[in-house]
Scaffold this motif. Structure first.
Motif, PDB file in Angstrom:
ATOM      1  N   LEU A  60      61.078  83.456 -53.290  1.00 53.65           N
ATOM      2  CA  LEU A  60      62.249  82.753 -52.767  1.00 53.65           C
ATOM      3  C   LEU A  60      63.562  83.259 -53.360  1.00 53.65           C
ATOM      4  O   LEU A  60      64.556  83.398 -52.642  1.00 53.65           O
ATOM      5  CB  LEU A  60      62.099  81.253 -53.034  1.00 53.65           C
ATOM      6  CG  LEU A  60      63.246  80.359 -52.569  1.00 53.65           C
ATOM      7  CD1 LEU A  60      63.394  80.427 -51.062  1.00 53.65           C
ATOM      8  CD2 LEU A  60      63.014  78.927 -53.027  1.00 53.65           C
ATOM      9  N   VAL A  61      63.595  83.530 -54.658  1.00 50.92           N
ATOM     10  CA  VAL A  61      64.841  83.938 -55.310  1.00 50.92           C
ATOM     11  C   VAL A  61      65.401  85.207 -54.680  1.00 50.92           C
ATOM     12  O   VAL A  61      66.602  85.286 -54.360  1.00 50.92           O
ATOM     13  CB  VAL A  61      64.620  84.152 -56.821  1.00 50.92           C
ATOM     14  CG1 VAL A  61      65.878  84.729 -57.467  1.00 50.92           C
ATOM     15  CG2 VAL A  61      64.219  82.848 -57.497  1.00 50.92           C
ATOM     16  N   TYR A  62      64.544  86.195 -54.464  1.00 45.72           N
ATOM     17  CA  TYR A  62      65.002  87.459 -53.879  1.00 45.72           C
ATOM     18  C   TYR A  62      65.403  87.278 -52.418  1.00 45.72           C
ATOM     19  O   TYR A  62      66.373  87.886 -51.952  1.00 45.72           O
ATOM     20  CB  TYR A  62      63.909  88.520 -53.993  1.00 45.72           C
ATOM     21  CG  TYR A  62      63.625  88.933 -55.416  1.00 45.72           C
ATOM     22  CD1 TYR A  62      64.541  89.698 -56.127  1.00 45.72           C
ATOM     23  CD2 TYR A  62      62.447  88.553 -56.054  1.00 45.72           C
ATOM     24  CE1 TYR A  62      64.289  90.082 -57.438  1.00 45.72           C
ATOM     25  CE2 TYR A  62      62.186  88.928 -57.361  1.00 45.72           C
ATOM     26  CZ  TYR A  62      63.107  89.684 -58.045  1.00 45.72           C
ATOM     27  OH  TYR A  62      62.856  90.052 -59.345  1.00 45.72           O
ATOM     28  N   ARG A  63      64.681  86.426 -51.702  1.00 41.74           N
ATOM     29  CA  ARG A  63      65.009  86.208 -50.296  1.00 41.74           C
ATOM     30  C   ARG A  63      66.333  85.454 -50.149  1.00 41.74           C
ATOM     31  O   ARG A  63      67.111  85.732 -49.229  1.00 41.74           O
ATOM     32  CB  ARG A  63      63.874  85.453 -49.599  1.00 41.74           C
ATOM     33  CG  ARG A  63      62.657  86.344 -49.356  1.00 41.74           C
ATOM     34  CD  ARG A  63      61.581  85.669 -48.547  1.00 41.74           C
ATOM     35  NE  ARG A  63      60.844  84.682 -49.325  1.00 41.74           N
ATOM     36  CZ  ARG A  63      60.915  83.373 -49.123  1.00 41.74           C
ATOM     37  NH1 ARG A  63      61.673  82.889 -48.163  1.00 41.74           N
ATOM     38  NH2 ARG A  63      60.208  82.552 -49.871  1.00 41.74           N
ATOM     39  N   GLU A 141      57.877  78.795 -50.447  1.00 39.79           N
ATOM     40  CA  GLU A 141      58.527  78.056 -49.373  1.00 39.79           C
ATOM     41  C   GLU A 141      59.639  78.872 -48.732  1.00 39.79           C
ATOM     42  O   GLU A 141      60.222  79.773 -49.343  1.00 39.79           O
ATOM     43  CB  GLU A 141      59.076  76.729 -49.892  1.00 39.79           C
ATOM     44  CG  GLU A 141      60.139  76.845 -50.964  1.00 39.79           C
ATOM     45  CD  GLU A 141      60.600  75.481 -51.447  1.00 39.79           C
ATOM     46  OE1 GLU A 141      60.155  74.468 -50.880  1.00 39.79           O
ATOM     47  OE2 GLU A 141      61.405  75.436 -52.391  1.00 39.79           O
ATOM     48  N   SER A 142      59.944  78.535 -47.492  1.00 45.90           N
ATOM     49  CA  SER A 142      60.998  79.229 -46.763  1.00 45.90           C
ATOM     50  C   SER A 142      62.369  78.753 -47.249  1.00 45.90           C
ATOM     51  O   SER A 142      62.492  77.753 -47.964  1.00 45.90           O
ATOM     52  CB  SER A 142      60.867  78.954 -45.262  1.00 45.90           C
ATOM     53  OG  SER A 142      61.079  77.574 -44.994  1.00 45.90           O
ATOM     54  N   VAL A 147      66.284  74.652 -48.970  1.00 43.69           N
ATOM     55  CA  VAL A 147      67.560  73.941 -48.794  1.00 43.69           C
ATOM     56  C   VAL A 147      67.312  72.446 -48.657  1.00 43.69           C
ATOM     57  O   VAL A 147      68.042  71.626 -49.236  1.00 43.69           O
ATOM     58  CB  VAL A 147      68.303  74.482 -47.556  1.00 43.69           C
ATOM     59  CG1 VAL A 147      69.496  73.589 -47.218  1.00 43.69           C
ATOM     60  CG2 VAL A 147      68.778  75.910 -47.799  1.00 43.69           C
ATOM     61  N   ASN A 148      66.279  72.079 -47.916  1.00 43.87           N
ATOM     62  CA  ASN A 148      65.953  70.661 -47.749  1.00 43.87           C
ATOM     63  C   ASN A 148      65.565  70.023 -49.089  1.00 43.87           C
ATOM     64  O   ASN A 148      66.024  68.925 -49.426  1.00 43.87           O
ATOM     65  CB  ASN A 148      64.809  70.508 -46.751  1.00 43.87           C
ATOM     66  CG  ASN A 148      64.473  69.052 -46.477  1.00 43.87           C
ATOM     67  OD1 ASN A 148      65.280  68.304 -45.925  1.00 43.87           O
ATOM     68  ND2 ASN A 148      63.274  68.656 -46.854  1.00 43.87           N
ATOM     69  N   ASP A 149      64.725  70.728 -49.870  1.00 44.88           N
ATOM     70  CA  ASP A 149      64.346  70.216 -51.193  1.00 44.88           C
ATOM     71  C   ASP A 149      65.559  70.125 -52.113  1.00 44.88           C
ATOM     72  O   ASP A 149      65.706  69.167 -52.883  1.00 44.88           O
ATOM     73  CB  ASP A 149      63.280  71.119 -51.820  1.00 44.88           C
ATOM     74  CG  ASP A 149      61.957  71.058 -51.074  1.00 44.88           C
ATOM     75  OD1 ASP A 149      61.758  70.103 -50.299  1.00 44.88           O
ATOM     76  OD2 ASP A 149      61.124  71.970 -51.250  1.00 44.88           O
ATOM     77  N   GLY A 150      66.412  71.157 -52.054  1.00 43.30           N
ATOM     78  CA  GLY A 150      67.614  71.152 -52.891  1.00 43.30           C
ATOM     79  C   GLY A 150      68.552  70.026 -52.508  1.00 43.30           C
ATOM     80  O   GLY A 150      69.175  69.401 -53.379  1.00 43.30           O
ATOM     81  N   GLN A 151      68.657  69.759 -51.210  1.00 42.67           N
ATOM     82  CA  GLN A 151      69.508  68.665 -50.762  1.00 42.67           C
ATOM     83  C   GLN A 151      68.998  67.324 -51.285  1.00 42.67           C
ATOM     84  O   GLN A 151      69.776  66.483 -51.728  1.00 42.67           O
ATOM     85  CB  GLN A 151      69.572  68.638 -49.234  1.00 42.67           C
ATOM     86  CG  GLN A 151      70.464  67.530 -48.683  1.00 42.67           C
ATOM     87  CD  GLN A 151      70.474  67.490 -47.163  1.00 42.67           C
ATOM     88  OE1 GLN A 151      69.917  68.359 -46.501  1.00 42.67           O
ATOM     89  NE2 GLN A 151      71.109  66.470 -46.602  1.00 42.67           N
ATOM     90  N   ASN A 152      67.678  67.127 -51.234  1.00 48.79           N
ATOM     91  CA  ASN A 152      67.107  65.879 -51.748  1.00 48.79           C
ATOM     92  C   ASN A 152      67.352  65.733 -53.248  1.00 48.79           C
ATOM     93  O   ASN A 152      67.660  64.638 -53.734  1.00 48.79           O
ATOM     94  CB  ASN A 152      65.602  65.835 -51.457  1.00 48.79           C
ATOM     95  CG  ASN A 152      65.310  65.730 -49.970  1.00 48.79           C
ATOM     96  OD1 ASN A 152      66.126  65.215 -49.199  1.00 48.79           O
ATOM     97  ND2 ASN A 152      64.151  66.211 -49.556  1.00 48.79           N
ATOM     98  N   TYR A 153      67.213  66.845 -53.975  1.00 47.07           N
ATOM     99  CA  TYR A 153      67.435  66.808 -55.431  1.00 47.07           C
ATOM    100  C   TYR A 153      68.890  66.472 -55.749  1.00 47.07           C
ATOM    101  O   TYR A 153      69.177  65.604 -56.587  1.00 47.07           O
ATOM    102  CB  TYR A 153      67.052  68.150 -56.042  1.00 47.07           C
ATOM    103  CG  TYR A 153      67.391  68.272 -57.509  1.00 47.07           C
ATOM    104  CD1 TYR A 153      66.608  67.651 -58.481  1.00 47.07           C
ATOM    105  CD2 TYR A 153      68.514  68.992 -57.923  1.00 47.07           C
ATOM    106  CE1 TYR A 153      66.925  67.743 -59.823  1.00 47.07           C
ATOM    107  CE2 TYR A 153      68.839  69.100 -59.259  1.00 47.07           C
ATOM    108  CZ  TYR A 153      68.036  68.470 -60.209  1.00 47.07           C
ATOM    109  OH  TYR A 153      68.366  68.572 -61.538  1.00 47.07           O
ATOM    110  N   LEU A 154      69.825  67.168 -55.070  1.00 47.84           N
ATOM    111  CA  LEU A 154      71.241  66.917 -55.318  1.00 47.84           C
ATOM    112  C   LEU A 154      71.632  65.499 -54.916  1.00 47.84           C
ATOM    113  O   LEU A 154      72.468  64.867 -55.567  1.00 47.84           O
ATOM    114  CB  LEU A 154      72.096  67.931 -54.549  1.00 47.84           C
ATOM    115  CG  LEU A 154      72.102  69.362 -55.078  1.00 47.84           C
ATOM    116  CD1 LEU A 154      72.903  70.262 -54.146  1.00 47.84           C
ATOM    117  CD2 LEU A 154      72.680  69.411 -56.483  1.00 47.84           C
TER     118      LEU A 154
END
Length: 292
Positions: A60-63, A141-142, A147-154
């Motif tokens: 994921l990081v590279y993508r 993960e894609s 982005v969806n997981d990050g949004q929930n975390y934030l």
């Protein structure tokens, strides 16, 4: 509506033509940049196999890194590639003689640069990334899921901040909206409008000169605002804080700043909207006043 200013039927026909021209000028470049994820994935995999280490699945990081690089290239290059001909005497003059109003030209430019191009890029890039992750589970993960997981975390983190600050400012606006990626669409649109204005203004090296002008403008603006903030607001704030004021009295001493802090999301939206409207007007004036 006055047909000399804006005619919806004429505009619709012109917009279709403008989008077709944009595809002809920038379609291949957009597809190449939107396919970077596939190219990077295959290149990394085959190179790893060539070294005898088996297939390597790009994580994921590279993508995400490739995605950010591609998005920045699209943001910087698309306006000048699509509308850079405007300053050319032959093509620009022909463009200005088309039977449409200045407002219709300007609105079409904004739609192409700020809606059609970025959404086409996002749709293709993220779809290809999703397909790669579905076919190769070892990729993780894609980007969409990340982005969806990050949004929930934030959202959870900002919800905690809202709870803490709300104890001091009872009417503090819920800042969980800052975790919504759509809130930053107007920032992206503003950047595209800046490079569109640069494409219409400069005759050569359009992206480079636009970036150079932005740096110069930032320096000048900083030199003008820093003394005001330092010797005005900050000194007053420090004096008020040292006087032993309560938090409520301190907030009452700076009503505008307090309102902006309490309504951070609204303040961000209003400021971005103001800048984007100003850029739109400047683009419209440039198109209206252009002479070859």
């Amino acid at each position: 509506m006055n047909s000399d200013f804006f005619n919806i039927n004429r505009f619709g026909r012109y917009l279709v033509t403008d989008i077709r021209n944009a595809i002809a000028r920038y379609g291949i470049s957009l597809l190449v940049m939107a396919s970077i994820s596939i190219a990077g994935y295959l290149l990394a995999g085959f190179f790893s196999m060539f070294l005898g280490q088996g297939w390597y699945s790009m994580d994921l990081v590279y993508r995400i890194t490739l995605f950010v690089i591609s998005a920045v290239v699209i943001l910087i290059s698309s306006p000048s590639k699509i509308y850079g001909f405007f300053t050319d005497k032959k093509e620009g003059s022909s463009f200005l003689t088309m039977p449409v109003s200045t407002m219709e030209r300007t609105v079409s430019m904004v739609i192409v640069c700020c809606i059609a191009v970025p959404f086409a890029f996002l749709a293709i890039y993220l779809s290809l990334d999703q397909i790669v992750c579905l076919l190769d589970r070892s990729c993780g993960e894609s980007i969409i899921m990340a982005v969806n997981d990050g949004q929930n975390y934030l959202s959870n983190v900002m919800g905690k901040m809202y709870s803490d600050i709300g104890s001091v400012m009872p009417d503090f606006e819920d800042i969980k909206a800052f975790s919504n990626p759509w809130l930053y669409y107007d920032d992206m649109a503003g950047s595209l409008l800046i490079f569109l204005l640069g494409a219409l203004w400069f005759k050569s090296s359009k992206p480079a000169k636009t970036i150079g002008f932005m740096i110069l403008f930032s320096i000048v603006l900083s030199m003008l605002l820093t003394p005001i903030l330092t010797h005005g607001v900050l000194e007053r704030f420090q004096e008020a804080a040292n006087s032993g004021m309560s938090p409520e009295e301190l907030m009452d001493s700076f009503p505008l700043i307090t309102w902006m802090v309490k309504h951070a999301v609204l303040t961000d939206t209003l400021s971005d909207t103001f800048v984007n409207v100003l850029l739109f007007v400047l683009i419209w004036l440039r198109v209206k006043k252009m002479e070859h």
